[in-house]
Design an enzyme around this catalytic site. Structure first.
Site, mmCIF file in Angstrom:
data_model
loop_
_atom_site.group_PDB
_atom_site.id
_atom_site.type_symbol
_atom_site.label_atom_id
_atom_site.label_comp_id
_atom_site.label_asym_id
_atom_site.label_seq_id
_atom_site.Cartn_x
_atom_site.Cartn_y
_atom_site.Cartn_z
ATOM 1 C CG HIS A 104 38.316 36.540 46.553
ATOM 2 N ND1 HIS A 104 38.951 36.807 45.352
ATOM 3 C CD2 HIS A 104 38.350 35.186 46.677
ATOM 4 C CE1 HIS A 104 39.343 35.676 44.795
ATOM 5 N NE2 HIS A 104 39.001 34.680 45.577
ATOM 6 C CB THR A 136 37.742 33.674 37.949
ATOM 7 O OG1 THR A 136 36.478 34.134 38.446
ATOM 8 C CG2 THR A 136 38.866 34.091 38.895
ATOM 9 C CE1 TYR A 145 32.719 29.657 40.205
ATOM 10 C CE2 TYR A 145 34.732 28.993 41.331
ATOM 11 C CZ TYR A 145 34.010 29.943 40.638
ATOM 12 O OH TYR A 145 34.558 31.173 40.381
#
Length: 658
Positions: A377, A501, A488
């Site tokens: 990621h 993000t 979240y």
């Protein structure tokens, strides 16, 4: 030494294929997945920059997010701390100005880029479960093409076609079309393609179309995260022409591009994959010391182990270079997974013996042809991965190059990578395997599908499907615990140059009010509850729009903290806002949620971000809501949460449709 699967004169074979395949009238069409009229990076220079929110707005949004989580007394304390932070004599204005000044000096990027990379690469926790998410494909509509080697060959070819189109600049730019009927057409492409790159974004905006940042796309291929003490590094070698294939814990490589950069014919790709399978069938089901397990380790421990592995023999260093530089990892699992939960478990973490979690992404295909992407990621987010995911599914299923009845007499060129291990290294691998087994055995996966309720009903009643989904999570957690917790939801900021993000905070005063009302022994009337759902949807919609436009509070406060950590006045003791227990609590995300929308996604999943949390991947279809919930018992009870979630959606559905 490197072990060859078949010894022959590689140059002679490669030259033969180049000459033979170039004679085909479809050669150019085979080499590229797309030929876009608009160059891939055409909009990149004119993308707007990620804005830095006003400090006062960040303070307001932060307090709004804290309000449903805190008692009146605790909220009052936090409110005073925030007022002091943003006041004229507080740390906030000074740190904010530093952030703004730094941003002005780095107009080529965004203010969040470097600290966000540093955050990912400095974290020392293992990658699987903690960071690497998965996206699971639906099956090929033509069942005959789901044979493992056939699907692997077609997806590999489509992947290389995607990569070549990207690097040639002819992959269609990623654009969000507000009204596809009016903008997703040749007129849009002709007009915007004729505009200079520096103003092309503005031309797209006139069509109500929004080009997205594509700076992450090149990192899909030939990339690897390399562990180092304290902070990892991202490595890439775009000159490499080979694919890495793992099967039964063994490593194999073969070239998919010839010396001139052309994709080898389908028959050659198929022959090489068949050779990998035949070579690996000569080995036991699992190696006694599977080297791939090392990528499941805590990052500093893996960095030391990797250094040790390289020191044992130059052969190991050569093998690691081939692993690091490969286009990506193609993983062929020699087992079938019966049922959705075992399927998710295998793709999310497996037993670690047939994985290399450090690659930018791994395309995993099990014995039955079930397929998923597991991706690292730090280098990028969902936009780049989902685009690749969608494009190769469409290409491999509508234009398959390898067919179930295809026969091949080609000469395979497969190299097996052998790692030399000493006793110390064997001990490290054995310990890593035991530790990984312990972690994965603790993780629980629960799945919920709620048919008959989805986008259609939500839109009919003029509420946001995503808001309803998030409301369900809030109601379920309240039903289970009687509390509200930090939640979240990931939101892309790829509408901006080098955006990453932003966080949507779905736990609001509106969701708190509805949760307490619907779960009470004496709930309000149906009309009142309907009004409350509409209110939740309105609030969530506003939060989503703010986040997508870079107007959340999480990234801003994160950036300010990074400057505080090196500021002479605050480095020894951070400003009080960061020492407030409320700040720690809101960043301890018990409910971590994310979704990626695609007709080709069967499932998406990831691990909890905290030990006492839930990792919630979800899908919203026209007539179905689906979630995959990960948890660590006894810290959390995923099965009970899923039961509460099902009851919550029943309650919300009954309110909406009455």
């Amino acid at each position: 030494m490197l072990r060859k699967g078949f010894c022959s004169k590689t140059k002679t074979v490669s030259a033969y294929y180049v000459v033979r395949f170039k004679s085909s009238s479809t050669q150019d069409e085979y080499q590229f997945l797309q030929r876009s009229k608009v160059p891939t990076m055409h909009f990149q220079p004119s993308l707007p920059r990620l804005p830095i929110p006003e400090l006062s707005k960040t303070a307001e949004r932060y307090l709004n997010a804290q309000r449903p989580l805190l008692s009146a007394a605790d909220f009052s304390k936090t409110e005073e701390i925030v007022k002091s932070f943003v006041g004229p004599n507080g740390a906030g204005p000074k740190l904010h100005q530093q952030l703004v000044d730094h941003d002005k000096k780095n107009k080529h990027t965004s203010y969040i880029t470097k600290p966000w990379f540093d955050m990912y690469l400095s974290d020392r926790v293992p990658l699987p479960i903690n960071y690497n998410p998965i996206l699971v494909y639906i099956r090929d509509p033509n069942e005959a093409y789901n044979r493992q080697v056939i699907r692997a060959a077609n997806m590999l070819i489509s992947s290389v076609r995607f990569m070549k189109s990207l690097r040639a600049g002819i992959l269609e730019p990623e654009v969000y079309h507000l009204n596809p009927k009016k903008s997703d057409n040749d007129t849009f492409r002709t007009v915007t393609g004729l505009l200079p790159s520096m103003v092309s974004w503005y031309g797209a905006y006139l069509f109500k179309a929004f080009p997205l940042d594509m700076s992450q796309f090149p990192s899909l291929f030939n990339a690897n995260r390399i562990p180092e003490i304290g902070k990892d590094v991202l490595f890439q070698d775009t000159s490499a022409k080979h694919i890495l294939v793992l099967r039964k814990g063994e490593f194999y490589v073969f070239d998919v591009l010839d010396s001139e950069g052309n994709i080898f014919p389908p028959e050659v790709i198929l022959a090489n994959l068949q050779k990998v399978i035949s070579m690996s069938d000569e080995h036991p089901p699992t190696p006694e010391y599977p080297v791939g397990v090392l990528t499941t380790m805590e990052r500093d421990s893996w960095a030391k182990a990797r250094k040790r592995l390289k020191a044992i023999s130059p052969q190991n260093e050569t093998a690691l270079k081939l692993v690091d530089s490969a286009l990506f990892a193609l993983i062929l699992d020699d087992k079938s997974c019966s049922g959705h939960i075992p399927l998710v478990q295998n793709f999310l973490h497996g037993d670690g013996t047939n994985r290399w979690f450090d690659k930018s992404f791994s395309l995993i295909i099990d014995k039955d042809g079930e397929t998923a992407i597991n991706f690292e990621h730090s280098w990028g987010d969902g936009v780049a991965v989902l685009r690749y995911f969608n494009d190769i599914f469409k290409d491999s299923t509508t234009k398959p190059r390898v067919h179930p009845d295809m026969q091949t007499n080609e000469t395979p060129e497969v190299t097996q990578l052998d790692f030399l291990l000493d006793q110390e290294m064997k001990g490290i691998i054995s310990d890593a395997k035991c530790q990984y087994d312990s972690i994965t055995n603790q993780l629980k996966i629960d799945i919920m599908e709620f048919p008959g309720f989805g986008k259609k009903i939500c839109k009919k009643h003029k509420v946001s499907p995503d808001a309803v989904m998030q409301l369900g999570f809030q109601v379920a957690f309240h039903k289970q615990t009687g509390k509200q917790v930090a939640t979240y939801e990931s939101c892309s900021t790829s509408a901006f140059r080098h955006g990453r993000t932003e966080t949507i905070r779905p736990c609001t005063m509106a969701t708190k009010a509805f949760s307490e009302s619907i779960n009470s022994n004496n709930p309000p009337s149906i009309s009142e509850l309907q009004a409350m759902i509409r209110k939740c949807s309105e609030v969530h919609g506003a939060l989503t729009r703010d986040a997508a436009m870079g107007q959340g509070f999480d990234r801003h406060l994160f950036g300010l903290r990074k400057f505080a950590e090196v500021h002479p006045e605050y480095s020894k003791e951070l400003p009080q806002i960061y020492r407030d227990p409320a700040y720690s609590a809101i960043n301890h995300n018990v409910l971590s949620t994310s979704t990626l929308s695609s007709p080709y996604v069967q499932a998406g999943a990831f691990g909890p971000v905290v030990k006492d949390g839930y990792g919630i991947g979800y899908l919203i279809a026209d007539d179905m809501l689906g979630t995959i919930v990960s948890s660590y018992p006894p810290h959390r009870d995923g099965a009970d949460f899923v039961n509460c979630l099902r009851k919550s959606f029943e309650d919300i559905y009954n309110v909406l449709v009455k």
